[in-house]
Design a protein around this motif. Sequence first.
Motif, PDB file in Angstrom:
ATOM      1  N   ALA A 186      44.001  40.224  51.064  1.00  0.00           N
ATOM      2  CA  ALA A 186      44.421  39.002  51.754  1.00  0.00           C
ATOM      3  C   ALA A 186      45.932  38.945  51.956  1.00  0.00           C
ATOM      4  O   ALA A 186      46.416  38.150  52.758  1.00  0.00           O
ATOM      5  N   ILE A 187      46.689  39.794  51.251  1.00  0.00           N
ATOM      6  CA  ILE A 187      48.140  39.768  51.384  1.00  0.00           C
ATOM      7  C   ILE A 187      48.548  40.290  52.749  1.00  0.00           C
ATOM      8  O   ILE A 187      47.978  41.259  53.264  1.00  0.00           O
ATOM      9  N   VAL A 188      49.533  39.635  53.371  1.00  0.00           N
ATOM     10  CA  VAL A 188      50.046  40.048  54.668  1.00  0.00           C
ATOM     11  C   VAL A 188      51.440  40.643  54.537  1.00  0.00           C
ATOM     12  O   VAL A 188      51.732  41.719  55.048  1.00  0.00           O
ATOM     13  N   ALA A 189      52.338  39.929  53.820  1.00  0.00           N
ATOM     14  CA  ALA A 189      53.725  40.372  53.700  1.00  0.00           C
ATOM     15  C   ALA A 189      54.361  39.714  52.492  1.00  0.00           C
ATOM     16  O   ALA A 189      53.864  38.701  51.984  1.00  0.00           O
ATOM     17  N   TRP A 190      55.483  40.290  52.050  1.00  0.00           N
ATOM     18  CA  TRP A 190      56.239  39.680  50.962  1.00  0.00           C
ATOM     19  C   TRP A 190      57.693  40.129  51.022  1.00  0.00           C
ATOM     20  O   TRP A 190      58.038  41.102  51.701  1.00  0.00           O
ATOM     21  N   SER A 191      58.556  39.410  50.309  1.00  0.00           N
ATOM     22  CA  SER A 191      59.971  39.764  50.218  1.00  0.00           C
ATOM     23  C   SER A 191      60.105  41.103  49.507  1.00  0.00           C
ATOM     24  O   SER A 191      59.552  41.296  48.420  1.00  0.00           O
ATOM     25  N   THR A 192      60.864  42.016  50.112  1.00  0.00           N
ATOM     26  CA  THR A 192      60.984  43.361  49.555  1.00  0.00           C
ATOM     27  C   THR A 192      61.570  43.351  48.156  1.00  0.00           C
ATOM     28  O   THR A 192      61.238  44.204  47.327  1.00  0.00           O
ATOM     29  N   GLY A 193      62.415  42.380  47.846  1.00  0.00           N
ATOM     30  CA  GLY A 193      63.067  42.346  46.543  1.00  0.00           C
ATOM     31  C   GLY A 193      62.148  41.972  45.392  1.00  0.00           C
ATOM     32  O   GLY A 193      62.539  42.099  44.218  1.00  0.00           O
ATOM     33  N   LEU A 194      60.932  41.520  45.658  1.00  0.00           N
ATOM     34  CA  LEU A 194      60.016  41.154  44.582  1.00  0.00           C
ATOM     35  C   LEU A 194      59.526  42.388  43.828  1.00  0.00           C
ATOM     36  O   LEU A 194      59.351  43.459  44.412  1.00  0.00           O
ATOM     37  N   ARG A 195      59.276  42.233  42.553  1.00  0.00           N
ATOM     38  CA  ARG A 195      58.611  43.271  41.768  1.00  0.00           C
ATOM     39  C   ARG A 195      57.107  43.093  41.956  1.00  0.00           C
ATOM     40  O   ARG A 195      56.583  41.992  41.804  1.00  0.00           O
ATOM     41  N   VAL A 196      56.417  44.166  42.279  1.00  0.00           N
ATOM     42  CA  VAL A 196      54.995  44.065  42.605  1.00  0.00           C
ATOM     43  C   VAL A 196      54.234  45.185  41.928  1.00  0.00           C
ATOM     44  O   VAL A 196      54.718  46.308  41.799  1.00  0.00           O
ATOM     45  N   GLN A 197      53.027  44.838  41.456  1.00  0.00           N
ATOM     46  CA  GLN A 197      52.169  45.821  40.805  1.00  0.00           C
ATOM     47  C   GLN A 197      50.718  45.481  41.093  1.00  0.00           C
ATOM     48  O   GLN A 197      50.333  44.313  41.117  1.00  0.00           O
ATOM     49  N   MET A 198      49.920  46.512  41.328  1.00  0.00           N
ATOM     50  CA  MET A 198      48.485  46.301  41.508  1.00  0.00           C
ATOM     51  C   MET A 198      47.834  46.158  40.145  1.00  0.00           C
ATOM     52  O   MET A 198      48.206  46.824  39.183  1.00  0.00           O
ATOM     53  N   GLN A 199      46.854  45.279  40.073  1.00  0.00           N
ATOM     54  CA  GLN A 199      46.145  45.098  38.820  1.00  0.00           C
ATOM     55  C   GLN A 199      44.724  44.634  39.104  1.00  0.00           C
ATOM     56  O   GLN A 199      44.412  44.135  40.171  1.00  0.00           O
ATOM     57  N   SER A 200      43.862  44.832  38.144  1.00  0.00           N
ATOM     58  CA  SER A 200      42.487  44.353  38.231  1.00  0.00           C
ATOM     59  C   SER A 200      42.087  43.857  36.858  1.00  0.00           C
ATOM     60  O   SER A 200      42.083  44.622  35.893  1.00  0.00           O
ATOM     61  N   GLN A 201      41.780  42.569  36.767  1.00  0.00           N
ATOM     62  CA  GLN A 201      41.398  41.996  35.476  1.00  0.00           C
ATOM     63  C   GLN A 201      39.934  42.321  35.205  1.00  0.00           C
ATOM     64  O   GLN A 201      39.067  41.461  35.171  1.00  0.00           O
ATOM     65  N   THR A 202      39.691  43.589  35.012  1.00  0.00           N
ATOM     66  CA  THR A 202      38.319  44.062  34.903  1.00  0.00           C
ATOM     67  C   THR A 202      37.879  44.182  33.446  1.00  0.00           C
ATOM     68  O   THR A 202      38.678  44.463  32.560  1.00  0.00           O
ATOM     69  N   THR A 203      36.607  43.935  33.237  1.00  0.00           N
ATOM     70  CA  THR A 203      36.026  44.196  31.926  1.00  0.00           C
ATOM     71  C   THR A 203      35.117  45.413  31.990  1.00  0.00           C
ATOM     72  O   THR A 203      34.475  45.759  31.017  1.00  0.00           O
ATOM     73  N   ASN A 204      35.055  46.048  33.166  1.00  0.00           N
ATOM     74  CA  ASN A 204      34.272  47.254  33.313  1.00  0.00           C
ATOM     75  C   ASN A 204      34.979  48.420  32.652  1.00  0.00           C
ATOM     76  O   ASN A 204      36.207  48.436  32.515  1.00  0.00           O
ATOM     77  N   SER A 205      34.223  49.416  32.279  1.00  0.00           N
ATOM     78  CA  SER A 205      34.830  50.609  31.729  1.00  0.00           C
ATOM     79  C   SER A 205      35.547  51.398  32.814  1.00  0.00           C
ATOM     80  O   SER A 205      36.467  52.157  32.536  1.00  0.00           O
ATOM     81  N   SER A 206      35.135  51.227  34.058  1.00  0.00           N
ATOM     82  CA  SER A 206      35.770  51.911  35.173  1.00  0.00           C
ATOM     83  C   SER A 206      36.619  50.919  35.953  1.00  0.00           C
ATOM     84  O   SER A 206      36.127  49.937  36.464  1.00  0.00           O
ATOM     85  N   VAL A 207      37.939  51.193  36.044  1.00  0.00           N
ATOM     86  CA  VAL A 207      38.836  50.269  36.739  1.00  0.00           C
ATOM     87  C   VAL A 207      38.643  50.338  38.232  1.00  0.00           C
ATOM     88  O   VAL A 207      39.176  49.506  38.968  1.00  0.00           O
ATOM     89  N   ARG A 208      37.895  51.315  38.720  1.00  0.00           N
ATOM     90  CA  ARG A 208      37.682  51.425  40.151  1.00  0.00           C
ATOM     91  C   ARG A 208      36.614  50.451  40.659  1.00  0.00           C
ATOM     92  O   ARG A 208      36.508  50.196  41.842  1.00  0.00           O
ATOM     93  N   ARG A 209      35.810  49.931  39.775  1.00  0.00           N
ATOM     94  CA  ARG A 209      34.739  49.034  40.186  1.00  0.00           C
ATOM     95  C   ARG A 209      35.222  47.592  40.254  1.00  0.00           C
ATOM     96  O   ARG A 209      36.142  47.208  39.557  1.00  0.00           O
ATOM     97  N   ARG A 210      34.561  46.807  41.079  1.00  0.00           N
ATOM     98  CA  ARG A 210      34.858  45.375  41.079  1.00  0.00           C
ATOM     99  C   ARG A 210      34.375  44.771  39.772  1.00  0.00           C
ATOM    100  O   ARG A 210      33.361  45.156  39.227  1.00  0.00           O
ATOM    101  N   ARG A 211      35.131  43.796  39.300  1.00  0.00           N
ATOM    102  CA  ARG A 211      34.871  43.327  37.953  1.00  0.00           C
ATOM    103  C   ARG A 211      33.678  42.370  37.903  1.00  0.00           C
ATOM    104  O   ARG A 211      33.587  41.425  38.664  1.00  0.00           O
ATOM    105  N   GLY A 212      32.780  42.655  36.989  1.00  0.00           N
ATOM    106  CA  GLY A 212      31.641  41.775  36.753  1.00  0.00           C
ATOM    107  C   GLY A 212      30.891  41.466  38.038  1.00  0.00           C
ATOM    108  O   GLY A 212      30.710  42.306  38.890  1.00  0.00           O
ATOM    109  N   ASN A 213      30.455  40.208  38.172  1.00  0.00           N
ATOM    110  CA  ASN A 213      29.732  39.797  39.375  1.00  0.00           C
ATOM    111  C   ASN A 213      30.523  38.755  40.163  1.00  0.00           C
ATOM    112  O   ASN A 213      29.954  37.934  40.866  1.00  0.00           O
TER     113      ASN A 213
END
Length: 251
Positions: free
Chosen positions: A169-196
């Motif tokens: 859903a993100i379109v744009a942001w200020s370049t000076g921001l610190r940004v990191q991808m994350q997934s609050q997953t409880t799955n053993s595999s971080v590649r999967r969508r979390r739970g249901n």
Amino acid sequence: MQSPLFNYAEQQSQERYVIQNPQLLRVALTGSDDVLARKGAMVAYQGLLDFDGEYKTPSQRRAQARTGEGLDLMRCSGQGTVYLANLAQYVHVVEVEQEGLTVDSAYVLALDSTLHTEVIAVDSQYGVSGTGKYQLNISGRGKVALMTSGQPLMMHVTPDKYVNVDADAIVAWSTGLRVQMQSQTTNSSVRRRRGNTGEGWELNFLGQGFALVQPSEVMPPQNAAIGQGLAAQFGAGQHGSHAQNQNNAWN
């Protein structure tokens, strides 16, 4: 002839970029200031204008092939007025200054030719190969016309209030921001969508600036091939949907 349609007559303005209506951009050209626009975005023009494919350097072509991120542009030059639109999406003009702008290239409609673009990587919190996201950095001074599916939300980020945004859903942001991808997953595999919950990757923003969010997690198809019916309109065209572009960017 009389009709309410005449309420939609062209806007008169001395400004270079004018929002003709929420889904249509008017750009005035004077002969010395070209504008770069998404290929195929011209819907009408007046005056003596030329349209030509914009040259990509070898490094730009390699970056786009490797990441799926980059701009397919045409150069609009001459004297007159050009009207630009893409799939009736909402158009927003942003003034880029020294702090810079980071965008998903799928949401760029047009930009001043004086601006510089560069593909950058956003790392995931896990450091797992293939779970990063690529974006486009725009720097210099000038204007960029962005597109959103629906009316957007501008979220302010401050040192004491960080913001999390769905990566689709993100379109744009200020370049000076610190940004990191994350997934609050409880799955053993971080590649999967979390739970249901149906939720997946998020971008976490910290610092001082803004994040622009659209009320949609999938972009309409870009540059759908003409004459191929619904199959082309919904992902089987030249570039497919935004979701398909994102899948390419995760390689």
